[in-house]
Write an enzyme that holds these catalytic residues in place. Sequence first.
Site, mmCIF file in Angstrom:
data_model
loop_
_atom_site.group_PDB
_atom_site.id
_atom_site.type_symbol
_atom_site.label_atom_id
_atom_site.label_comp_id
_atom_site.label_asym_id
_atom_site.label_seq_id
_atom_site.Cartn_x
_atom_site.Cartn_y
_atom_site.Cartn_z
ATOM 1 N NE ARG A 23 -4.069 1.863 0.927
ATOM 2 C CZ ARG A 23 -5.086 2.165 0.123
ATOM 3 N NH1 ARG A 23 -5.106 1.788 -1.154
ATOM 4 N NH2 ARG A 23 -6.117 2.838 0.583
ATOM 5 C CB THR B 276 -8.963 -1.068 -7.976
ATOM 6 O OG1 THR B 276 -8.887 0.061 -7.149
ATOM 7 C CG2 THR B 276 -8.497 -2.306 -7.269
ATOM 8 C CB THR C 159 -5.824 0.625 -7.048
ATOM 9 O OG1 THR C 159 -6.736 1.570 -7.610
ATOM 10 C CG2 THR C 159 -5.414 1.125 -5.667
ATOM 11 C CG ASN D 22 -8.271 6.225 -4.966
ATOM 12 O OD1 ASN D 22 -9.071 5.302 -4.770
ATOM 13 N ND2 ASN D 22 -8.470 7.426 -4.508
ATOM 14 C CG ASP E 18 -8.647 5.001 -0.424
ATOM 15 O OD1 ASP E 18 -9.702 5.474 -0.873
ATOM 16 O OD2 ASP E 18 -8.043 4.070 -0.977
ATOM 17 C CB SER F 262 -6.833 -0.515 1.129
ATOM 18 O OG SER F 262 -7.254 -1.094 -0.086
ATOM 19 C CB SER F 263 -12.166 -1.470 0.248
ATOM 20 O OG SER F 263 -12.640 -0.441 1.065
ATOM 21 N N GLY G 275 -13.341 -1.654 -7.355
ATOM 22 C CA GLY G 275 -14.668 -1.126 -7.042
ATOM 23 C C GLY G 275 -14.752 -0.311 -5.766
ATOM 24 N N GLY G 276 -13.595 0.132 -5.222
ATOM 25 C CA GLY G 276 -13.642 0.970 -4.022
ATOM 26 C C GLY G 276 -14.379 0.244 -2.909
HETATM 27 O O1 DON Z 1 -7.837 1.027 -1.686
HETATM 28 C C1 DON Z 1 -9.012 1.226 -1.907
HETATM 29 O O2 DON Z 1 -9.905 0.716 -1.278
HETATM 30 C C2 DON Z 1 -9.394 2.128 -3.075
HETATM 31 N N1 DON Z 1 -8.369 3.096 -3.305
HETATM 32 C C3 DON Z 1 -9.654 1.283 -4.274
HETATM 33 C C4 DON Z 1 -10.087 2.089 -5.461
HETATM 34 C C5 DON Z 1 -10.863 1.307 -6.447
HETATM 35 O O3 DON Z 1 -11.149 0.159 -6.241
HETATM 36 C C6 DON Z 1 -11.284 2.017 -7.684
HETATM 37 N N2 DON Z 1 -11.795 1.081 -8.664
HETATM 38 N N3 DON Z 1 -12.776 0.860 -9.153
#
Ligand code: DON
Length: 584
Positions: A117, A395, A413, A415, A437, A466-467, A487-488
Amino acid sequence: MRALRPAAALFLSLVLALPAVPVAAQSGPQLESPTIHDRIPPAVPVASKGGMVVAQEARAAEIGADILRRGGNAVDAAVAVGFAMAVTYPRAGNIGGGGFMTIHLAAPNIQTTIDYRETAPAAITRDSFLATDGEADPFKSRHSALAIGVPGTVAGLVMALERYGSGKFGLSDLIGPAIRLAREGFPLDGDLADSLPAMQERFSRWPSSAKVFLKPDGTSLQPGDLLTQPDLADTLTAIARFGTKGFYHGPVAERLIAAIRDAGGVMILDDLNNYQAIEREPLRGRYRDHDIIAMPPSSSGGVVLIEMLNILEGYDLARMDEAARLHVTIEAMKRAYADRAAFLGDPAMVEAPLGRLTDKGYAKELRDGIDLKKTTPSDQLHAALAPPRQEGDNTTHFSIVDAAGNAVANTYTLNFSYGLGLVADGTGVLLNNELDDFAAKPGAPNAYGLVGGEANAPGPSKRPLSSMTPTIVLKDGKPVLVTGSPGGSRIITTVLQVIQNSIDRRLGIAAAVAAPRIHHQWLPDQVLAEPGFAPEVMRDLAARGHHVVIGPPATSANSVTVTPEGVVGAADPRTRGALAAGAE
Ligand code: DON
């Protein structure tokens, strides 16, 4: 309803005072979802006895499958795919961002994870992302050079190779294909062709980015146009020759810092010199005779996933009708995401009660609070363990299994799609905007609508929560499912449903990945549902008090299962360009 402690009540009043903007309607990455289909097409399973790579970009998947064919293990292939996607899938594949890798080795029998990360530069403080009025300033955390975290991908991939590669391939062997693609170029197709034109405005902010991704007249490259990235080829060559030193030290590092500081960022050379990927013991869960091997913090993915699975294990999901199954799944999501907001952050800075959060007894307490007939409103849910300490305080995922039964789940990712959109001049490296984040302020939502408190406050050298949820599921010690997703905030619920579809609903991997998904993240108090559910099921959920919003398909769970017939991969059909590449 549980009584709120004063601090928890204050936290809730902060977050509930936020406008109830549906996540799907927020600006930011939702609008840049890699999804291009209105409906979810069927997925096509691909079987192979020689191993499998499923990735969002076909050239990179083939590069990984080729490494497997030549006797490389899953980790060798993951490193090759990781570097290749930095070239062929620049909206999320990267060397200027970060991510997480979950590894299972068959012999010796080892499970481990690598946390690569991004970290905040040392000059980032709790107030870095606030405006002068003391409110969170989304421009600073999403669209300015302050948002750039110290990239972790190069350190992470090199660590994976050095510790768990087969030893048959050197770094330069695995980076070679990426260097060639960057130097010689390749025609825009797939999701790259779909997503790049929408980024014209973002790239035109920075001449160094326009030079790579726009034509001389300032318009975007179009499908079929050749994308060449000579500076990126040189940077990758430096990494191939000098390892992490080729990126975190020397001319590449100096150019990265010059570009970031020119754009108004605060990163310095020491931040790059000091970056360390961290190997962490995986978070382990147990779900209906399966072992869940998942990411611990600094990702919330494993904690939230295991907490949800523990709650759901107490229901006979296979026998429930669809509306009842969705209802309890949503209730589990709400409760686990409430805990995420209160407790989770960088483990170097905050001690989260991981044991309790992933404990079956705690899950039972939560399950006992679920009413099968109606939803518990989010404002009546809160983290039950301890108050949040606010007073003191795009991501991409690929899955790989090799013929020997080693497995890698990797999610990484920038982001947002293409990150900040800033290519550091002279390096070809697209930089992330990962520091959004952090919870810029207790209760202020990030771009994915996620809220947090002190545990995830910005701070020097800290990793933002993060997720990302790269996950390996074992049965009797052997991998049966490798999955993960972009997908955040929707990542963790996507992984949950792929697991549920595989284990409880006994769907084959193609159907498990393609089946429509729902999402709830505690706040806002709404269920996002993909198209494809029967209208009467959605009406049933509404009758139980759920606020259901039907939105476009989202996320992309490129997954692999191991079956008695061999390894079977499924590229998520929601996005163009993904490939399941067998290594036979
Ligand atoms: O680390 C995370 O949870 C986010 N920065 C991820 C971002 C993400 O999945 C964007 N994609 N669709």
